[in-house]
Write a protein that holds these residues in place. Structure first.
Motif, PDB file in Angstrom:
ATOM      1  N   ASN A   1       0.820  -1.217   0.000  1.00 13.18           N
ATOM      2  CA  ASN A   1       0.000   0.000   0.000  1.00 13.18           C
ATOM      3  C   ASN A   1       0.850   1.262   0.000  1.00 13.18           C
ATOM      4  O   ASN A   1       0.435   2.293  -0.536  1.00 13.18           O
TER       5      ASN A   1
ATOM      6  N   ARG B   1       1.450   3.144  -3.330  1.00 10.27           N
ATOM      7  CA  ARG B   1       0.392   3.995  -3.881  1.00 10.27           C
ATOM      8  C   ARG B   1       0.503   5.422  -3.348  1.00 10.27           C
ATOM      9  O   ARG B   1       0.365   6.403  -4.088  1.00 10.27           O
ATOM     10  N   SER B   2       0.736   5.524  -2.049  1.00 12.23           N
ATOM     11  CA  SER B   2       0.899   6.836  -1.438  1.00 12.23           C
ATOM     12  C   SER B   2       2.114   7.555  -2.005  1.00 12.23           C
ATOM     13  O   SER B   2       2.065   8.758  -2.304  1.00 12.23           O
TER      14      SER B   2
ATOM     15  N   ALA C   1       3.532   7.100  -4.907  1.00 11.35           N
ATOM     16  CA  ALA C   1       3.296   7.474  -6.307  1.00 11.35           C
ATOM     17  C   ALA C   1       2.429   8.732  -6.404  1.00 11.35           C
ATOM     18  O   ALA C   1       2.655   9.593  -7.264  1.00 11.35           O
ATOM     19  N   LEU C   2       1.443   8.851  -5.523  1.00 12.97           N
ATOM     20  CA  LEU C   2       0.589  10.039  -5.518  1.00 12.97           C
ATOM     21  C   LEU C   2       1.374  11.284  -5.128  1.00 12.97           C
ATOM     22  O   LEU C   2       1.230  12.352  -5.741  1.00 12.97           O
ATOM     23  N   ASP C   3       2.209  11.167  -4.113  1.00  8.94           N
ATOM     24  CA  ASP C   3       2.947  12.322  -3.615  1.00  8.94           C
ATOM     25  C   ASP C   3       4.040  12.790  -4.570  1.00  8.94           C
ATOM     26  O   ASP C   3       4.281  13.997  -4.714  1.00  8.94           O
ATOM     27  N   TYR C   4       4.709  11.839  -5.210  1.00  6.62           N
ATOM     28  CA  TYR C   4       5.877  12.208  -6.004  1.00  6.62           C
ATOM     29  C   TYR C   4       5.615  12.287  -7.505  1.00  6.62           C
ATOM     30  O   TYR C   4       6.463  12.790  -8.255  1.00  6.62           O
ATOM     31  N   GLY C   5       4.460  11.818  -7.932  1.00  2.82           N
ATOM     32  CA  GLY C   5       4.118  11.906  -9.349  1.00  2.82           C
ATOM     33  C   GLY C   5       4.204  13.313  -9.930  1.00  2.82           C
ATOM     34  O   GLY C   5       4.722  13.505 -11.038  1.00  2.82           O
TER      35      GLY C   5
ATOM     36  N   ARG D   1       8.398   8.303 -10.651  1.00  2.00           N
ATOM     37  CA  ARG D   1       7.534   7.121 -10.677  1.00  2.00           C
ATOM     38  C   ARG D   1       7.951   6.156  -9.570  1.00  2.00           C
ATOM     39  O   ARG D   1       9.141   5.985  -9.305  1.00  2.00           O
TER      40      ARG D   1
ATOM     41  N   THR E   1       3.033   3.819 -12.813  1.00  2.00           N
ATOM     42  CA  THR E   1       3.412   4.257 -11.475  1.00  2.00           C
ATOM     43  C   THR E   1       2.362   3.818 -10.465  1.00  2.00           C
ATOM     44  O   THR E   1       1.186   3.643 -10.813  1.00  2.00           O
ATOM     45  N   GLY E   2       2.779   3.606  -9.248  1.00  2.00           N
ATOM     46  CA  GLY E   2       1.870   3.204  -8.178  1.00  2.00           C
ATOM     47  C   GLY E   2       1.364   1.782  -8.288  1.00  2.00           C
ATOM     48  O   GLY E   2       0.368   1.424  -7.663  1.00  2.00           O
TER      49      GLY E   2
END
Length: 251
Positions: free
Chosen positions: A161, A164-165, A167-171, A176, A232-233
């Motif tokens: 999990n 996912r966090s 990927a959201l923060d660093y996208g 990636r 990504t993620g």
């Protein structure tokens, strides 16, 4: 030249990943826990690829002071880091009531906290450059439960999990973040099992085989490469098919 950090790089999947990236003209910074054990392998790689392409450094990925020292050296010696593979990990078996607190804490430190520490140390540079790739080696055991593996299941489940966090923060910064979820893989540690155990893992796979470290390395190289810029993620399975069966009997 592109620079990649690979932890747990002295053996098994980490060593195969190191060889894969070296063969494709990357500079690999090998992070290992036991420097003495890795020196022989390192010398072989230096002779084949040159000292400029491979660097060996000691790091305890679950210890903040060790990672801080490691990152200080790496950032001083390299202008930038293009990618990180958080491969170092340990396996702890046994039911909860039989695990010591030390065993539980060490599993969480090496398998989960290490990703926090390594990311905290190196992602600021990636954010500044607005580019980078991070791969975490999770496990099919992070997606499903197993008998007598609560510590390992919990640790790898956290990594499943966490990606996912991250990927959201660093996208938004062009970074990636993906996981690879292997199953049983023919690492030196796995090969120590009795043949009956190894055969039981082959039988559990739809492909009736065990993954080779080189096959995991191929997935890692793809995910870091420009061929995977849309990914990504994700938790990418590389488990020879473990986890795809619902459990219902064959009809």
């Amino acid at each position: 030249m592109k620079n990649i950090i690979i932890t747990g790089a002295g053996t098994g999947m980490g060593l195969s990943m190191t060889k894969k990236f070296l063969a494709n003209d990357w500079h690999v910074i090998m992070g290992v826990h036991n420097l003495d054990k890795a020196k022989g392998v390192y010398q072989e790689l230096v002779q084949k690829y040159s000292p400029e392409k491979v660097t060996l450094k000691q790091v305890n990925v679950g210890d903040s002071k060790s990672v801080a020292e490691f990152s200080k050296e790496v950032n001083t010696e390299n202008s930038h880091i293009d990618a990180i593979i958080n491969n170092a990990g340990i396996f702890t078996g046994g039911q909860l009531q039989d695990l010591t607190e030390e065993e539980w804490d060490r599993t969480m430190a090496v398998d989960v906290k290490s990703i926090y520490l390594m990311t905290k140390a190196f992602v600021p540079g990636m954010i500044q450059r607005r580019a980078g790739s991070i791969i975490n080696i999770a496990s099919v055991a992070g997606l499903l439960g197993d008998y007598s593996m609560p510590a390992y299941n919990a640790a790898k489940g956290a990594v499943v999990n966490l990606v996912r966090s991250m990927a959201l923060d660093y996208g938004p910064y062009g970074i990636r973040v993906n996981n690879i979820n292997p199953g049983a893989t023919n690492t030196p540690m796995f090969k120590e099992n009795p043949e009956t155990v190894k055969q039981s893992y082959r039988d559990a796979s739809p492909l009736k085989k065990i993954a080779e470290p080189e096959e995991i390395a191929n997935v890692a190289y793809f995910l870091v490469s420009d061929q995977a810029t849309a990914i990504t993620g994700q938790n990418i399975g590389a488990s020879m098919g473990y986890g795809i069966w619902s459990g219902q009997p064959k009809q």
